[in-house]
Write an enzyme that holds these catalytic residues in place. Structure first.
Site, PDB file in Angstrom:
ATOM      1  N   LYS A  71       0.819  -1.192   0.000  1.00 47.33           N
ATOM      2  CA  LYS A  71       0.000   0.000   0.000  1.00 47.33           C
ATOM      3  C   LYS A  71       0.870   1.266   0.000  1.00 47.33           C
ATOM      4  O   LYS A  71       0.460   2.303  -0.448  1.00 47.33           O
ATOM      5  CB  LYS A  71      -0.897   0.009   1.235  1.00 47.33           C
ATOM      6  CG  LYS A  71      -1.963  -1.065   1.262  1.00 47.33           C
ATOM      7  CD  LYS A  71      -2.803  -0.884   2.531  1.00 47.33           C
ATOM      8  CE  LYS A  71      -3.849  -1.955   2.643  1.00 47.33           C
ATOM      9  NZ  LYS A  71      -4.601  -1.817   3.926  1.00 47.33           N
ATOM     10  N   ILE A 138       9.571   2.384  -0.372  1.00 46.65           N
ATOM     11  CA  ILE A 138      10.781   2.271   0.444  1.00 46.65           C
ATOM     12  C   ILE A 138      11.479   0.930   0.181  1.00 46.65           C
ATOM     13  O   ILE A 138      10.836  -0.106   0.102  1.00 46.65           O
ATOM     14  CB  ILE A 138      10.442   2.446   1.958  1.00 46.65           C
ATOM     15  CG1 ILE A 138      11.694   2.594   2.801  1.00 46.65           C
ATOM     16  CG2 ILE A 138       9.549   1.351   2.488  1.00 46.65           C
ATOM     17  CD1 ILE A 138      11.442   3.270   4.138  1.00 46.65           C
ATOM     18  N   ASP A 140      14.842  -1.332   1.548  1.00 47.92           N
ATOM     19  CA  ASP A 140      15.943  -1.393   2.532  1.00 47.92           C
ATOM     20  C   ASP A 140      16.930  -2.497   2.172  1.00 47.92           C
ATOM     21  O   ASP A 140      17.833  -2.291   1.379  1.00 47.92           O
ATOM     22  CB  ASP A 140      15.434  -1.466   3.983  1.00 47.92           C
ATOM     23  CG  ASP A 140      14.251  -2.384   4.176  1.00 47.92           C
ATOM     24  OD1 ASP A 140      14.198  -3.424   3.513  1.00 47.92           O
ATOM     25  OD2 ASP A 140      13.404  -2.062   5.019  1.00 47.92           O
ATOM     26  N   THR A 141      16.763  -3.694   2.710  1.00 49.79           N
ATOM     27  CA  THR A 141      17.722  -4.750   2.364  1.00 49.79           C
ATOM     28  C   THR A 141      17.553  -5.199   0.916  1.00 49.79           C
ATOM     29  O   THR A 141      18.461  -5.761   0.320  1.00 49.79           O
ATOM     30  CB  THR A 141      17.538  -5.986   3.268  1.00 49.79           C
ATOM     31  OG1 THR A 141      16.219  -6.510   3.052  1.00 49.79           O
ATOM     32  CG2 THR A 141      17.733  -5.637   4.723  1.00 49.79           C
ATOM     33  N   LYS A 143      15.565  -7.524  -0.117  1.00 47.81           N
ATOM     34  CA  LYS A 143      15.183  -8.934  -0.262  1.00 47.81           C
ATOM     35  C   LYS A 143      13.816  -9.059  -0.931  1.00 47.81           C
ATOM     36  O   LYS A 143      13.610  -9.878  -1.818  1.00 47.81           O
ATOM     37  CB  LYS A 143      15.160  -9.620   1.108  1.00 47.81           C
ATOM     38  CG  LYS A 143      16.569  -9.913   1.628  1.00 47.81           C
ATOM     39  CD  LYS A 143      16.537 -10.411   3.050  1.00 47.81           C
ATOM     40  CE  LYS A 143      17.963 -10.589   3.576  1.00 47.81           C
ATOM     41  NZ  LYS A 143      17.989 -10.696   5.029  1.00 47.81           N
ATOM     42  N   LYS A 168      16.933   2.924   2.217  1.00 52.29           N
ATOM     43  CA  LYS A 168      17.537   2.996   3.555  1.00 52.29           C
ATOM     44  C   LYS A 168      18.976   2.504   3.524  1.00 52.29           C
ATOM     45  O   LYS A 168      19.272   1.496   2.883  1.00 52.29           O
ATOM     46  CB  LYS A 168      16.747   2.138   4.537  1.00 52.29           C
ATOM     47  CG  LYS A 168      15.563   2.824   5.158  1.00 52.29           C
ATOM     48  CD  LYS A 168      15.034   1.961   6.296  1.00 52.29           C
ATOM     49  CE  LYS A 168      13.713   2.520   6.806  1.00 52.29           C
ATOM     50  NZ  LYS A 168      13.170   1.692   7.891  1.00 52.29           N
ATOM     51  N   PHE A 189      12.977   4.414  11.256  1.00 53.59           N
ATOM     52  CA  PHE A 189      11.629   4.024  10.844  1.00 53.59           C
ATOM     53  C   PHE A 189      10.813   5.293  10.627  1.00 53.59           C
ATOM     54  O   PHE A 189      10.583   6.065  11.544  1.00 53.59           O
ATOM     55  CB  PHE A 189      10.961   3.127  11.887  1.00 53.59           C
ATOM     56  CG  PHE A 189       9.760   2.421  11.328  1.00 53.59           C
ATOM     57  CD1 PHE A 189       9.900   1.251  10.590  1.00 53.59           C
ATOM     58  CD2 PHE A 189       8.487   2.936  11.511  1.00 53.59           C
ATOM     59  CE1 PHE A 189       8.801   0.605  10.046  1.00 53.59           C
ATOM     60  CE2 PHE A 189       7.380   2.298  10.976  1.00 53.59           C
ATOM     61  CZ  PHE A 189       7.540   1.125  10.241  1.00 53.59           C
ATOM     62  N   VAL A 190      10.424   5.526   9.382  1.00 50.89           N
ATOM     63  CA  VAL A 190       9.699   6.749   9.035  1.00 50.89           C
ATOM     64  C   VAL A 190       8.278   6.414   8.585  1.00 50.89           C
ATOM     65  O   VAL A 190       8.007   5.311   8.101  1.00 50.89           O
ATOM     66  CB  VAL A 190      10.428   7.553   7.929  1.00 50.89           C
ATOM     67  CG1 VAL A 190      11.722   8.142   8.462  1.00 50.89           C
ATOM     68  CG2 VAL A 190      10.693   6.698   6.685  1.00 50.89           C
ATOM     69  N   ASP A 196       3.224   3.509   6.383  1.00 50.47           N
ATOM     70  CA  ASP A 196       2.452   3.285   7.600  1.00 50.47           C
ATOM     71  C   ASP A 196       3.262   2.601   8.696  1.00 50.47           C
ATOM     72  O   ASP A 196       4.355   2.083   8.462  1.00 50.47           O
ATOM     73  CB  ASP A 196       1.231   2.407   7.281  1.00 50.47           C
ATOM     74  CG  ASP A 196       1.624   0.936   7.108  1.00 50.47           C
ATOM     75  OD1 ASP A 196       1.053   0.085   7.799  1.00 50.47           O
ATOM     76  OD2 ASP A 196       2.514   0.636   6.277  1.00 50.47           O
TER      77      ASP A 196
END
Length: 220
Positions: A71, A138, A140-141, A143, A168, A189-190, A196
Site C-alpha cells: 500500500k 521504500i 531497505d535490504t 530482499k 535505507k 523508521f519513518v 504506515d
C-alpha cells in the site's frame, strides 16, 4: 555530477534530526506520535518531479507499464505518474502510462521480514514484452524487491526499472536494485506520505520520524 549519480537520490545524513514539528502543519491527533518532520511534503513533490524527468528521458518512446507496490507506494505512484503526464503534455514526447497494482506484505510492526507475500493474483502476464517501471515507496535490504524482480522477469518484460522514493542505508543495502531514488536515508523508521506503521500515519503529508509513544500506541 553525472546523471546516474543524480538518479541515486538526495542523501540524508545519519545525524539529521529532522525539522521541528512546530514549523509545519500536520494532523493534530498525531501530536505525540511523531518526533520530527523528516522530509517536508514540498521537498518530496519537487524530487518526484525530477525523477519523472529522468524516467521520461530513459523510457524514450516506450509506453510505460507502471507496477505500483501497495500500500505504501500508492501516493508516490500517483504523483509520479501525474508528473510524467504533465511533462508529456508540455512536450512532444507523450508517454502513455498504464498503472497496475501489486500488494506485498513484508513488515510486522517496525521489522522487515524476509518472506515475499504477494496478496492477490500472482499472474503478471500482462507485463510480457512491455517496458515496466516498478514503483515502491521504500527499499531497505532489497530482499523483497529482489524476489519481486525475479517474479516479474519470469513474465518476459522488454525492460524493467525500479523507482524507490526512499532507500535505507542498512547493511547490505539494495542501492543497486533501484534505478531512480528519491532520498537515501539512514536506518530510521519513518511514516507518512502513505508509509504506515501497522496501517496508521498514511494520512500524513510529510515523511516523519515516529516517536516511542507512537510505536507503543499503535503496536499490534
Amino acid at each position: 555530477m553525472d546523471n546516474s549519480q543524480m538518479k541515486r537520490g538526495i542523501v540524508i545524513k545519519d545525524d539529521w534530526p529532522g525539522y521541528n514539528l512546530d514549523l509545519f502543519t500536520y494532523p493534530e491527533h498525531y501530536h505525540e506520535d511523531i518526533e520530527s518532520v523528516y522530509i517536508p511534503h514540498g521537498v518530496i513533490m519537487n524530487r518526484i518531479e525530477r525523477l519523472a524527468r529522468y524516467i521520461t528521458d530513459d523510457f524514450g518512446d516506450s509506453n510505460i507499464m507502471v507496477l505500483c507496490v501497495l500500500k505504501g507506494g500508492y501516493k508516490f505512484c500517483a504523483d509520479l505518474v501525474e508528473f510524467i503526464k504533465v511533462l508529456g503534455r508540455n512536450s512532444n514526447r507523450y508517454l502513455e502510462t498504464r498503472v497496475e497494482f501489486i500488494r506485498l506484505k513484508s513488515y510486522l510492526n517496525d521489522q522487515s521480514t524476509e518472506d515475499l507475500h504477494i496478496i492477490g493474483s500472482r499472474d503478471l502476464s500482462f507485463l510480457r514484452g512491455k517496458s515496466v517501471l516498478i514503483v515502491e515507496a521504500i527499499v531497505d535490504t532489497g530482499k523483497t524487491m529482489k524476489a519481486l524482480l525475479q517474479h516479474v522477469e519470469t513474465f518476459e518484460p522488454k525492460m524493467v526499472k525500479v523507482a524507490g522514493l526512499l532507500v535505507k542505508r542498512v547493511p547490505n543495502m539494495a542501492e543497486s536494485l533501484t534505478d531512480y531514488v528519491g532520498f537515501e536515508i539512514p536506518n530510521r523508521f519513518v511514516v507518512g506520505y502513505a508509509l504506515d506503521y501497522n496501517e496508521y500515519f498514511r494520512d500524513l503529508n510529510h515523511i516523519c520520524v515516529i516517536s516511542k509513544t507512537g510505536k507503543m500506541k499503535y503496536k499490534v
